[in-house]
Enzyme design. Structure first.
Site, PDB file in Angstrom:
ATOM      1  N   GLU A 108      61.599  38.285  15.995  1.00  0.00           N
ATOM      2  CA  GLU A 108      60.647  39.373  16.237  1.00  0.00           C
ATOM      3  C   GLU A 108      59.496  39.227  15.262  1.00  0.00           C
ATOM      4  OE1 GLU A 108      62.289  43.263  15.206  1.00  0.00           O
ATOM      5  OE2 GLU A 108      63.610  42.336  13.733  1.00  0.00           O
ATOM      6  N   TYR A 134      65.001  54.534   7.451  1.00  0.00           N
ATOM      7  CA  TYR A 134      63.759  55.241   7.739  1.00  0.00           C
ATOM      8  C   TYR A 134      63.401  55.159   9.212  1.00  0.00           C
ATOM      9  CZ  TYR A 134      61.096  50.860   8.118  1.00  0.00           C
ATOM     10  OH  TYR A 134      60.617  49.641   8.526  1.00  0.00           O
ATOM     11  N   ARG A 146      67.973  56.307  16.860  1.00  0.00           N
ATOM     12  CA  ARG A 146      68.068  55.090  16.046  1.00  0.00           C
ATOM     13  C   ARG A 146      68.352  55.446  14.587  1.00  0.00           C
ATOM     14  NH1 ARG A 146      63.086  51.073  16.408  1.00  0.00           N
ATOM     15  NH2 ARG A 146      62.142  52.688  15.125  1.00  0.00           N
ATOM     16  N   ARG A 186      73.850  54.313 -11.806  1.00  0.00           N
ATOM     17  CA  ARG A 186      73.721  53.036 -11.099  1.00  0.00           C
ATOM     18  C   ARG A 186      75.037  52.253 -11.033  1.00  0.00           C
ATOM     19  NH1 ARG A 186      72.604  47.763 -11.373  1.00  0.00           N
ATOM     20  NH2 ARG A 186      71.137  46.958  -9.806  1.00  0.00           N
ATOM     21  N   LYS A 239      67.539  50.060  10.537  1.00  0.00           N
ATOM     22  CA  LYS A 239      66.164  50.241  10.026  1.00  0.00           C
ATOM     23  C   LYS A 239      66.256  50.684   8.568  1.00  0.00           C
ATOM     24  CE  LYS A 239      61.623  51.895  11.619  1.00  0.00           C
ATOM     25  NZ  LYS A 239      60.849  50.680  11.639  1.00  0.00           N
ATOM     26  N   LEU A 296      65.336  44.379  15.171  1.00  0.00           N
ATOM     27  CA  LEU A 296      65.314  45.832  15.241  1.00  0.00           C
ATOM     28  C   LEU A 296      65.047  46.193  16.702  1.00  0.00           C
ATOM     29  CD1 LEU A 296      65.284  48.492  13.526  1.00  0.00           C
ATOM     30  CD2 LEU A 296      62.834  48.468  13.950  1.00  0.00           C
ATOM     31  N   HIS A 327      76.782  49.578  -7.819  1.00  0.00           N
ATOM     32  CA  HIS A 327      76.562  49.122  -6.439  1.00  0.00           C
ATOM     33  C   HIS A 327      77.415  49.915  -5.452  1.00  0.00           C
ATOM     34  CE1 HIS A 327      74.634  45.890  -8.588  1.00  0.00           C
ATOM     35  NE2 HIS A 327      74.225  45.338  -7.454  1.00  0.00           N
TER      36      HIS A 327
HETATM   37  N1  PLP Z   1      60.651  45.198  14.459  1.00  0.00           N
HETATM   38  C1  PLP Z   1      60.424  45.491  13.173  1.00  0.00           C
HETATM   39  C2  PLP Z   1      60.944  44.578  12.108  1.00  0.00           C
HETATM   40  C3  PLP Z   1      59.725  46.670  12.827  1.00  0.00           C
HETATM   41  O1  PLP Z   1      59.521  46.984  11.532  1.00  0.00           O
HETATM   42  C4  PLP Z   1      59.218  47.492  13.857  1.00  0.00           C
HETATM   43  C5  PLP Z   1      58.476  48.722  13.568  1.00  0.00           C
HETATM   44  O2  PLP Z   1      58.141  49.015  12.458  1.00  0.00           O
HETATM   45  C6  PLP Z   1      59.452  47.127  15.185  1.00  0.00           C
HETATM   46  C7  PLP Z   1      60.184  45.980  15.458  1.00  0.00           C
HETATM   47  C8  PLP Z   1      58.937  47.964  16.318  1.00  0.00           C
HETATM   48  O3  PLP Z   1      59.730  49.112  16.464  1.00  0.00           O
HETATM   49  P1  PLP Z   1      59.179  50.435  17.127  1.00  0.00           P
HETATM   50  O4  PLP Z   1      58.695  50.060  18.495  1.00  0.00           O
HETATM   51  O5  PLP Z   1      60.357  51.332  17.185  1.00  0.00           O
HETATM   52  O6  PLP Z   1      58.084  50.924  16.271  1.00  0.00           O
END
Ligand code: PLP
Length: 279
Positions: A179, A33, A52, A100, A147, A203, A102
Site C-alpha cells: 500500500e 488512532y 476499525r 515504564r 491502526k 491497513l 514493556h
Molecule cells: N494505509 C495507510 C498506511 C494509511 O495510513 C491510511 C490512512 O491514513 C490508509 C491506508 C487509508 O485509509 P483510510 O481510507 O481509512 O483513510
C-alpha cells in the site's frame, strides 16, 4: 475558531491538552488512532472508522473507553465546537500512564485524545493532473492492519517522499506492492481494478472499501491480490485512496510514466463516483 482538543472526557483548548511523560503512547507507541474528515460538516463513514478503532483496540487488548454511541456523540460535539467549514478529526487511545515496563497491566486506564482541526482539501488541479510517487521497501511490522500510532516506518517513508519531492511512497514487500505510506494503492489492468487483499500486510482503508464498492456497483471487475513492482510500472492506471486524498491518480512512479501519463478513464470515473458519493 480554535482547534478543539478533547482529553479523557473533557473538551479543552488545544494548548491546555497535556498527557503524562509516562503515558505508554509516548513511551512505547502503545496506542491506536483514527483520522476522519467531514464533508459539509458531517463526518464521512464515521461508523466504519469507529468499527476499525474497535478492531485495532481488540487486536492490542486495549480497553475501549467509549461505546460507539459515546464516540459518535463526542465526535459530533467536537465538530460542532470547532465550527470549521470542513474538519479533520483525529482520535487516539493509548494504554495510559504506567511506570515504564514493556509488559502492561490488564487494568490500565486508557488515555483518550481527540483533536478537531480545519481540513483543507487537495487542490482540484492536483486531481486533474495526477501525482508522482516513488517506491520504497516496506519495512513495517507484521500487523499493518492495526491502526497503531507506532508509525516509524511510515515516518521514514514520508520523509523520503519529502526529499524526493513526490506525493506518496508506494511500499514494496518482497517485490509485491502492499500500500502507500498513508494510502491504499489500486492499479487498473485491462479494465480490472486490482488492490492488495485485506490482511496483516495492509491497513484496511475506509476509502478503499468505499471505492471497491463503487467499482463493483458500476460493473467494474475487482480483484484483491498483490501486484508485483514490475506489474505496477506496467499498469494501465494507478491510483491511491485515503481519507484525505480520496481517489487520486498516480501518473509517474520512480520517474517512469504510468499509462499515457494522465489520470486514466477508470480512475477518473471512480474519482467522480466518489465525489458524488460524498455529496
Ligand atoms: N494505509 C495507510 C498506511 C494509511 O495510513 C491510511 C490512512 O491514513 C490508509 C491506508 C487509508 O485509509 P483510510 O481510507 O481509512 O483513510
Amino acid at each position: 475558531m480554535p482547534n478543539v482538543a478533547f482529553i479523557n472526557g473533557a473538551f479543552v483548548p488545544l494548548a491546555d491538552a497535556k498527557v503524562s511523560i509516562e503515558d505508554r503512547g509516548f513511551q512505547f507507541g502503545d496506542g491506536i488512532y483514527e483520522v476522519i474528515r467531514t464533508y459539509h460538516g458531517r463526518p464521512f463513514s464515521l461508523d466504519a472508522h469507529l468499527a476499525r478503532l474497535d478492531r485495532s483496540a481488540r487486536a492490542l487488548n486495549l480497553t475501549q473507553p467509549y461505546s460507539r454511541a459515546d464516540w459518535t456523540q463526542h465526535v459530533l460535539e467536537g465538530i460542532k465546537r470547532a465550527a470549521y467549514p470542513e474538519a479533520k478529526v483525529y482520535l487516539q487511545i493509548t494504554r495510559g500512564v504506567a511506570p515504564r515496563d514493556h509488559a502492561y497491566s490488564d487494568d490500565a486506564t486508557p488515555t483518550v485524545v481527540m483533536t478537531v482541526r480545519e481540513f483543507h482539501p487537495l487542490d482540484r488541479s492536483i486531481q486533474a493532473t495526477g501525482v508522482d510517487a516513488m517506491t520504497t521497501e516496506d519495512i513495517r511490522w507484521g500487523r499493518c492492519d492495526i491502526k497503531s500510532v507506532n508509525l516509524l516506518a511510515n515516518v521514514l517513508a514520508r520523509q523520503q517522499v519529502k526529499q524526493a519531492q513526490v506525493f506518496e511512497a508506494i511500499l514494496v514487500n518482497a517485490g509485491l506492492v502492499t500500500e502507500g505510506a498513508v494510502s491504499n494503492v489500486m492499479v487498473v489492468e485491462r479494465g480490472t481494478v486490482v488492490t492488495a487483499p485485506e490482511g496483516p500486510r495492509i491497513l484496511s482503508g475506509v476509502t478503499r472499501a468505499v471505492v471497491l464498492d463503487l467499482a463493483l456497483s458500476e460493473g467494474l471487475p475487482v480483484q484483491e491480490h498483490f501486484v508485483s513492482q514490475t506489474d505496477l510500472y506496467a499498469a494501465d492506471e494507478v491510483f491511491i485512496t485515503g481519507t484525505t486524498v480520496e481517489v487520486l491518480a498516480v501518473v509517474r512512479i520512480d520517474g517512469k510514466t504510468i499509462g499515457d501519463g494522465r489520470p486514466g478513464p477508470i480512475t477518473q470515473r471512480l474519482a467522480a463516483s466518489f465525489t458524488s458519493r460524498v455529496g
